[in-house]
Scaffold this motif. Structure first.
Motif, short mmCIF file in Angstrom:
data_model
loop_
_atom_site.label_atom_id
_atom_site.label_comp_id
_atom_site.label_asym_id
_atom_site.label_seq_id
_atom_site.Cartn_x
_atom_site.Cartn_y
_atom_site.Cartn_z
N GLY B 13 15.35 10.93 15.78
CA GLY B 13 14.19 10.15 15.39
C GLY B 13 14.32 9.45 14.05
N ARG B 14 15.38 9.75 13.30
CA ARG B 14 15.55 9.12 11.98
C ARG B 14 16.43 7.88 12.15
N PRO B 15 15.86 6.68 11.91
CA PRO B 15 16.66 5.47 12.09
C PRO B 15 17.76 5.35 11.04
N VAL B 16 18.96 5.03 11.49
CA VAL B 16 20.08 4.86 10.55
C VAL B 16 20.50 3.39 10.54
N LEU B 17 20.79 2.86 11.72
CA LEU B 17 21.08 1.43 11.83
C LEU B 17 19.91 0.77 12.55
N THR B 18 19.41 -0.32 11.98
CA THR B 18 18.18 -0.90 12.54
C THR B 18 18.38 -2.35 13.01
N GLY B 19 19.63 -2.69 13.29
CA GLY B 19 19.90 -4.06 13.73
C GLY B 19 21.05 -4.65 12.92
#
Lengths: 254, 241
Positions: B13-19
């Motif tokens: 649930g922890r975003p690391v790469l967002t695009g």
């Protein structure tokens, strides 16, 4: 409470799914014989030869205790040559495979889980994959084949040692003669006693190595994770051995 | 060419790469910089399929990595050398066996393997160390063996994960020089992940800064050094917030 039960149930189902996936991955890697064949020989030495001392040590003392307990139980009620029967039957059918299995779950299972766990957390498994190796064919299959093939050999030798120490104990401490002990040993012997113990041992070998590899490769979290994996591998393998033991008895001894 | 195409990845649930979107051109060395824990290594692992994206993809020569089957992924990996942060040497094998392992997989003869191992070890100044065990080596030597293992395969691409982290400045400079020499000798395309700016300026043709899961700025070394972006400026100057 209900939430916790639900959470545990989901975890258990996920665990079964992961185990199924792990076995499917292993089967898919079997055709890569060129990778696993050479490594299997190394593992056979580690699993088989290196496990012999502990298995034989346990079997030797089990044989002594079985002979003494049989004598204690039979005195005055059952002919003493039945000591040979009990030592032989029990070593072949139950205590040889199960005690060796439980001991080797600790020695082999924990060692595999710790080794593969360390490889996982130090990125050695990732490195293998980047070199175009499948960890299943390079790490898992050699260990599982070695365990399945070598456990029956180790158990067979353990059974021989256990019966031998039972015989020596009968001669030295119980006043039995060699012909009496052998008469008891042969009394209810069937060839099934031998193959049942060996088949059971092979299934234990498969299970212990499979669990050790699966738990090891799923390790997370550094040194603490490696320690946890080693412990889990022993606990899971011991549980599977006892369940399989009951299952084999129910299927083959009725 | 390696293209990161709108790559998205999160862990528990922890975003690391967002695009993450970035293009690495053939023949260049792209350095990806960024704070610790911003997903630089995560991005790199997507290139060889060690991680699967939640969305987006990495394309290597137009091949979307996450959709490749096992055989195609294996073929792709044969074109890419990966140098791990802590070298990830197989500690039960000698240095020579470590370097030879990937070559053995490619079906080379024993003579060819021996030749390639010697050549790779010479390139990283470790001639004669083939029989030593990884445990006997210093951190810098282990990294050099990791580089030798990657370049022995004569890959088209080499990915370096924090090649100078944890090394003293002199050893770090040796590794940087090695990276430059590797590129000159082999003409490979490189992606270097680091937060060591001296290293980035030495080895990079272009530098991209990863910030909050996506590329904040990409440019040549000179462009990055002259940036007006306050976030990039703060990072490259090493100023606390």
């Amino acid at each position: 409470m209900i939430e916790r039960i639900g959470h545990r149930t989901v975890q258990a189902i996920e665990g079964v799914g992961r185990a199924g996936q792990f076995i499917a991955d292993m089967i898919r890697a079997v055709p890569e014989v060129g990778v696993w064949a050479r490594l299997t020989l190394v593992q056979m030495r580690r699993v088989g030869v290196d496990s012999l001392p502990v298995a034989l040590f346990i079997a030797a003392f089990t044989g002594v205790v079985l002979a003494l307990q049989a004598s204690y139980t039979f005195t005055g009620a059952v002919p003493m040559y039945f000591v040979g029967t009990l030592v032989g039957k029990t070593m072949m059918l139950e205590l040889g495979p199960v005690l060796a299995g439980l001991a080797l779950a600790g020695r082999v299972g924990a060692s595999m889980a710790a080794e593969l766990g360390t490889m996982r957390v130090t990125e050695q498994v990732d490195a293998l994959e980047t070199l175009a190796y499948d960890p299943q064919s390079f790490l898992v299959i050699p260990r599982v084949i070695a365990g399945t093939a070598m456990f029956p050999v180790v158990v067979a030798l353990a059974v021989v040692v256990g019966i031998t120490t039972g015989w020596v104990t009968s001669l030295a401490l119980l006043g039995l003669s060699t012909p009496e002990f052998i008469k008891g040993l042969k009394l209810f012997y069937q060839f099934k006693d031998t193959w049942f113990g060996l088949v059971k041992s092979a299934s234990f070998g498969f299970t212990i190595t499979m669990v050790g590899c699966a738990v090891g490769l799923s390790t997370r979290g550094g040194a603490e994770g490696v320690g946890r994996s080693a412990t889990n591998a022993v606990v899971y393998a011991a549980i599977f051995i006892l369940v399989l033991d009951a299952l084999w008895a129910a299927v083959l001894l009725r | 060419m390696i293209q990161f195409a709108d790559l998205v990845k999160s862990f528990e649930g922890r975003p690391v790469l967002t695009g993450l979107t970035l293009e690495v051109r053939d023949g260049e060395t792209m350095v990806i910089i960024g704070y610790s824990g911003t997903g630089k290594s995560v991005a790199l692992k997507h290139v060889v399929g060690l991680l699967a994206p939640d969305a987006g993809d990495v394309l290597v020569d137009g091949r979307p990595v996450s959709t490749l089957d096992r055989a195609a992924l294996s073929a792709l990996r044969r074109e890419i050398g990966f140098v791990f942060q802590f070298a990830a040497l197989f500690d039960s094998m000698t240095v020579g066996e470590n370097v030879a392992l990937g070559l053995r997989r490619r079906g080379l003869s024993d003579e060819q393997i021996e030749e390639r191992v010697a050549e790779a070890l010479a390139l990283v100044d470790l001639t004669g160390s083939g029989d030593r065990m990884p445990a006997e080596l210093s951190g810098g030597m282990r990294k050099r063996v990791g580089i030798a293992r990657a370049i022995a395969l004569r890959p088209r691409y080499v990915l370096y994960d924090e090649p100078t982290t944890g090394l003293d400045p002199v050893t770090a400079a040796v590794i940087d020089r090695l990276l430059v020499r590797t590129r000159q000798h082999l003409g490979v395309t490189g992606v270097v992940v680091t937060h060591d700016m001296r290293s980035a300026y030495t080895v990079g043709d272009r530098i991209a800064m990863l910030y909050e899961g996506r590329i904040r700025q990409v440019g040549t070394v000179a462009e990055i050094q002259a940036t007006d972006d306050p976030v990039v400026r703060q990072f490259i100057e090493g100023r606390p917030a």
